[in-house]
Write a protein that holds these residues in place. Structure first.
Motif, PDB file in Angstrom:
ATOM      1  N   SER A  53       0.830  -1.209   0.000  1.00 27.21           N
ATOM      2  CA  SER A  53       0.000   0.000   0.000  1.00 27.21           C
ATOM      3  C   SER A  53       0.861   1.254   0.000  1.00 27.21           C
ATOM      4  O   SER A  53       0.617   2.193  -0.772  1.00 27.21           O
ATOM      5  CB  SER A  53      -0.924   0.011   1.224  1.00 27.21           C
ATOM      6  N   VAL A  54       1.862   1.278   0.871  1.00 32.80           N
ATOM      7  CA  VAL A  54       2.662   2.501   1.008  1.00 32.80           C
ATOM      8  C   VAL A  54       3.545   2.719  -0.215  1.00 32.80           C
ATOM      9  O   VAL A  54       3.770   3.862  -0.633  1.00 32.80           O
ATOM     10  CB  VAL A  54       3.495   2.489   2.303  1.00 32.80           C
ATOM     11  N   ILE A  55       4.043   1.633  -0.825  1.00 27.44           N
ATOM     12  CA  ILE A  55       4.841   1.800  -2.044  1.00 27.44           C
ATOM     13  C   ILE A  55       3.973   2.342  -3.174  1.00 27.44           C
ATOM     14  O   ILE A  55       4.383   3.239  -3.927  1.00 27.44           O
ATOM     15  CB  ILE A  55       5.505   0.468  -2.453  1.00 27.44           C
ATOM     16  N   ILE A 221      10.169   5.382  -1.161  1.00 30.31           N
ATOM     17  CA  ILE A 221       9.911   3.938  -1.317  1.00 30.31           C
ATOM     18  C   ILE A 221      10.922   3.131  -0.521  1.00 30.31           C
ATOM     19  O   ILE A 221      10.575   2.185   0.192  1.00 30.31           O
ATOM     20  CB  ILE A 221       9.951   3.554  -2.810  1.00 30.31           C
ATOM     21  N   ILE A 222      12.185   3.518  -0.635  1.00 29.66           N
ATOM     22  CA  ILE A 222      13.236   2.814   0.107  1.00 29.66           C
ATOM     23  C   ILE A 222      12.998   2.948   1.607  1.00 29.66           C
ATOM     24  O   ILE A 222      13.173   1.988   2.374  1.00 29.66           O
ATOM     25  CB  ILE A 222      14.620   3.360  -0.273  1.00 29.66           C
ATOM     26  N   THR A 223      12.597   4.146   2.043  1.00 30.16           N
ATOM     27  CA  THR A 223      12.310   4.365   3.462  1.00 30.16           C
ATOM     28  C   THR A 223      11.193   3.450   3.937  1.00 30.16           C
ATOM     29  O   THR A 223      11.260   2.869   5.030  1.00 30.16           O
ATOM     30  CB  THR A 223      11.913   5.834   3.703  1.00 30.16           C
ATOM     31  N   GLN A 224      10.154   3.309   3.119  1.00 28.91           N
ATOM     32  CA  GLN A 224       9.038   2.436   3.495  1.00 28.91           C
ATOM     33  C   GLN A 224       9.478   0.973   3.555  1.00 28.91           C
ATOM     34  O   GLN A 224       9.037   0.222   4.435  1.00 28.91           O
ATOM     35  CB  GLN A 224       7.884   2.607   2.506  1.00 28.91           C
ATOM     36  N   VAL A 225      10.340   0.573   2.631  1.00 26.93           N
ATOM     37  CA  VAL A 225      10.875  -0.787   2.689  1.00 26.93           C
ATOM     38  C   VAL A 225      11.696  -0.962   3.966  1.00 26.93           C
ATOM     39  O   VAL A 225      11.593  -1.974   4.667  1.00 26.93           O
ATOM     40  CB  VAL A 225      11.738  -1.098   1.450  1.00 26.93           C
ATOM     41  N   ASN A 226      12.511   0.055   4.285  1.00 29.79           N
ATOM     42  CA  ASN A 226      13.296   0.011   5.528  1.00 29.79           C
ATOM     43  C   ASN A 226      12.392  -0.140   6.748  1.00 29.79           C
ATOM     44  O   ASN A 226      12.660  -0.946   7.649  1.00 29.79           O
ATOM     45  CB  ASN A 226      14.127   1.292   5.686  1.00 29.79           C
ATOM     46  N   ASN A 227      11.325   0.654   6.777  1.00 27.06           N
ATOM     47  CA  ASN A 227      10.424   0.643   7.928  1.00 27.06           C
ATOM     48  C   ASN A 227       9.652  -0.662   8.057  1.00 27.06           C
ATOM     49  O   ASN A 227       9.250  -1.043   9.160  1.00 27.06           O
ATOM     50  CB  ASN A 227       9.427   1.808   7.828  1.00 27.06           C
ATOM     51  N   ASN A 228       9.419  -1.323   6.925  1.00 29.83           N
ATOM     52  CA  ASN A 228       8.571  -2.520   6.931  1.00 29.83           C
ATOM     53  C   ASN A 228       9.334  -3.816   6.695  1.00 29.83           C
ATOM     54  O   ASN A 228       8.709  -4.867   6.554  1.00 29.83           O
ATOM     55  CB  ASN A 228       7.478  -2.369   5.856  1.00 29.83           C
ATOM     56  N   ILE A 355      21.462  13.253  -2.738  1.00 32.05           N
ATOM     57  CA  ILE A 355      22.064  12.808  -1.471  1.00 32.05           C
ATOM     58  C   ILE A 355      21.025  12.085  -0.622  1.00 32.05           C
ATOM     59  O   ILE A 355      21.298  11.040  -0.024  1.00 32.05           O
ATOM     60  CB  ILE A 355      22.653  14.004  -0.704  1.00 32.05           C
ATOM     61  N   TYR A 356      19.838  12.668  -0.562  1.00 28.98           N
ATOM     62  CA  TYR A 356      18.742  12.077   0.205  1.00 28.98           C
ATOM     63  C   TYR A 356      18.452  10.660  -0.276  1.00 28.98           C
ATOM     64  O   TYR A 356      18.275   9.726   0.520  1.00 28.98           O
ATOM     65  CB  TYR A 356      17.510  12.973   0.058  1.00 28.98           C
ATOM     66  N   LEU A 357      18.441  10.487  -1.587  1.00 26.19           N
ATOM     67  CA  LEU A 357      18.170   9.179  -2.176  1.00 26.19           C
ATOM     68  C   LEU A 357      19.283   8.186  -1.857  1.00 26.19           C
ATOM     69  O   LEU A 357      19.021   7.078  -1.362  1.00 26.19           O
ATOM     70  CB  LEU A 357      18.007   9.318  -3.685  1.00 26.19           C
ATOM     71  N   THR A 360      19.558   7.136   1.878  1.00 27.06           N
ATOM     72  CA  THR A 360      18.469   6.245   2.265  1.00 27.06           C
ATOM     73  C   THR A 360      18.620   4.872   1.616  1.00 27.06           C
ATOM     74  O   THR A 360      18.325   3.841   2.242  1.00 27.06           O
ATOM     75  CB  THR A 360      17.110   6.853   1.883  1.00 27.06           C
ATOM     76  N   LEU A 361      19.086   4.851   0.368  1.00 27.36           N
ATOM     77  CA  LEU A 361      19.308   3.583  -0.323  1.00 27.36           C
ATOM     78  C   LEU A 361      20.371   2.743   0.385  1.00 27.36           C
ATOM     79  O   LEU A 361      20.190   1.536   0.599  1.00 27.36           O
ATOM     80  CB  LEU A 361      19.727   3.843  -1.768  1.00 27.36           C
ATOM     81  N   CYS A 362      21.459   3.381   0.784  1.00 30.59           N
ATOM     82  CA  CYS A 362      22.517   2.663   1.490  1.00 30.59           C
ATOM     83  C   CYS A 362      22.015   2.117   2.829  1.00 30.59           C
ATOM     84  O   CYS A 362      22.337   0.984   3.213  1.00 30.59           O
ATOM     85  CB  CYS A 362      23.720   3.577   1.717  1.00 30.59           C
ATOM     86  N   LEU A 363      21.219   2.928   3.535  1.00 30.66           N
ATOM     87  CA  LEU A 363      20.625   2.456   4.783  1.00 30.66           C
ATOM     88  C   LEU A 363      19.744   1.242   4.532  1.00 30.66           C
ATOM     89  O   LEU A 363      19.804   0.252   5.270  1.00 30.66           O
ATOM     90  CB  LEU A 363      19.815   3.579   5.434  1.00 30.66           C
TER      91      LEU A 363
END
Length: 480
Positions: A53-55, A221-228, A355-357, A360-363
């Protein structure tokens, strides 16, 4: 900062704080009621499909809200282009998700997910009609209107969700609650926004903004994957009950952390953008926002960790006891989440969505690798490492901010450590002073009261400037 910008920022923080506080209070009450009615497996069913849903929502939004707020003076054509783009993409995504629902259910070995997915994913369509209006309110610092919209939506959606849960609709009540919240927010944004779309379709402005916004989209999207990521793995390799237990802990931690995160985020980026031409004033604004956030974040999240066991057992009963242990771990990292958000907002305001991307991608890559390696060692181990990595990543965000603003590590530590040390010391003292209490309710109340009193007195004796400024501003509001 000019007087006008100061007043806008103060009002934004006030209404952002009011909105966040009201949201968390409503969410607290609804979460308690629903937690007592529903089972961990019910929450697990929703947790397993949340990532899809979030993606979908982030793909539909495509980072345009941030892109519009970064424009000095967005035009009607800019908003209109984004509005129609969002609607077109949302319908395409829903059709795709509708037909891939059986694959999602097969991945989790849970056939009941097929109809649930097709119902829950409707929220993507509902949100597409309100994104441009939300961006308009955000860009113009209309925090009061945003607050009213969100609070109204929460009251209605939670009321319906609780009613359905009492009627025995199990996880369907949670899906309905989410969809109705999105729909109500969209309607309220239309009510408060002065902007209206026109039928003239021109995607050129959206295409021009997409070079910047696509990085925000991919980052989100990456942040949501990280969170979930833990929900994804727990649903696959453990059980819906395990996923539900973790999700409950995550949601409670998120409620506390989001209280500050949303309040600061409401004003941070617009203020940083306004001050981009004056590096010295921007740095002063950043440091003041960091101190303000730390002043509230450390006592709130450390305090929540202190009372997590009592809170969970009293409010949603012992069936969620394992969540309390996970909640204590998550709260330690949650104290620094608003700081990370603040630092990343500064990077975005500089136009450095790249930079933001990449950060977050590396995280995300680090989290995915670590979680896949650690899932055989149990949920607690996964949560500890997940939390530790997110704490360390705050310093990665800071390294980029340092290059952009000159905000060095010593400055950051001077702004954070006094509040962190005082809050940690307060919680340790409170724990040992109340450890002999046997009644859970009395223990909860005693710890909250004692911790709040000690923290306030220490800061008052230390003449903390940020507390005096907050107190004076709030008092001035009541005198008017």
């Amino acid at each position: 900062m000019s007087d006008t910008l100061k007043e806008k920022t103060a009002k934004g923080l006030f209404w952002g704080g009011f909105s966040s506080g009201a949201q968390q209070l409503i969410g607290l009450l609804a979460g308690i009621v629903l937690g007592r009615i529903l089972s961990p497996s019910d929450y697990g069913m929703i947790a397993m499909i949340t990532i899809f849903s979030v993606i979908a929502t982030e793909l539909q939004n495509s980072g345009f809200k941030v892109a519009l707020s970064n424009l000095p003076s967005p035009t009607h054509q800019d908003y209109n282009s984004v509005f129609w783009f969002n609607i077109l993409v949302s319908f395409c995504l829903y059709i795709l998700l509708f037909f891939t629902a059986p694959l999602i259910a097969e991945y989790y070995h849970t056939p009941d997910l097929v109809p649930l997915c097709r119902y829950a994913f409707l929220g993507c369509i509902f949100s597409s009609f309100g994104m441009a209006q939300s961006a308009y309110l955000f860009k113009n610092l209309r925090t009061k209107q945003q607050a009213k919209s969100i609070i109204t939506a929460m009251v209605i959606s939670n009321g319906v969700g609780i009613t359905m849960a009492l009627m025995g609709f199990t996880y369907w009540s949670l899906a309905t609650q989410s969809n109705l919240y999105i729909l109500c927010c969209t309607l309220m944004y239309w009510y408060y926004s002065d902007w209206r779309p026109s039928l003239h379709w021109n995607f050129t402005p959206a295409r021009q903004m997409f070079r910047f916004s696509c990085k925000i989209m991919f980052t989100a999207i990456i942040t949501q994957v990280n969170n979930n990521i833990l929900n994804i793995l727990l649903g696959r390799y453990y059980t819906p009950k395990d996923a539900g237990n973790y999700n409950q802990a995550y949601q409670w931690n998120n409620k506390a952390s989001y209280l500050l995160q949303s309040m600061v985020q409401t004003v941070a980026q617009p203020v940083f953008v306004d001050l981009n031409e004056d590096r010295e004033r921007q740095l002063r604004a950043l440091r003041k926002l960091v101190r303000f956030t730390a002043f509230l974040s450390f006592p709130l999240l450390f305090g929540f960790a202190l009372v997590a066991h009592e809170f969970i057992v009293i409010t949603i009963t012992e069936k969620w006891l394992f969540s309390a242990t996970l909640l204590q771990i998550l709260c330690i990292g949650g104290a620094l989440t608003p700081i990370s958000t603040l630092l990343s907002n500064l990077i975005i305001s500089k136009g450095r969505s790249d930079i933001y991307l990449y950060s977050t991608l590396c995280l995300g890559i680090c989290e995915i690798i670590l979680m896949f390696c650690l899932y055989p060692y149990g949920i607690r181990t996964m949560v500890i490492v997940y939390t530790a990595l997110n704490i360390l990543w705050m310093f990665v965000w800071h390294s980029f901010v340092w290059k952009q603003t000159g905000y060095n590590l010593l400055m950051l530590l001077k702004d954070l450590m006094p509040f962190a040390v005082i809050a940690a010391g307060t919680m340790i003292l409170t724990y040992f002073a109340t450890v002999s209490f046997s009644n859970l309710l009395l223990l909860l109340l005693a710890r909250v009261a004692m911790a709040a009193a000690i923290y306030y007195l220490v800061l008052r004796l230390a003449h903390a400037k940020i507390m005096e400024e907050c107190s004076n501003f709030i008092l001035s509001k009541f005198k008017k």
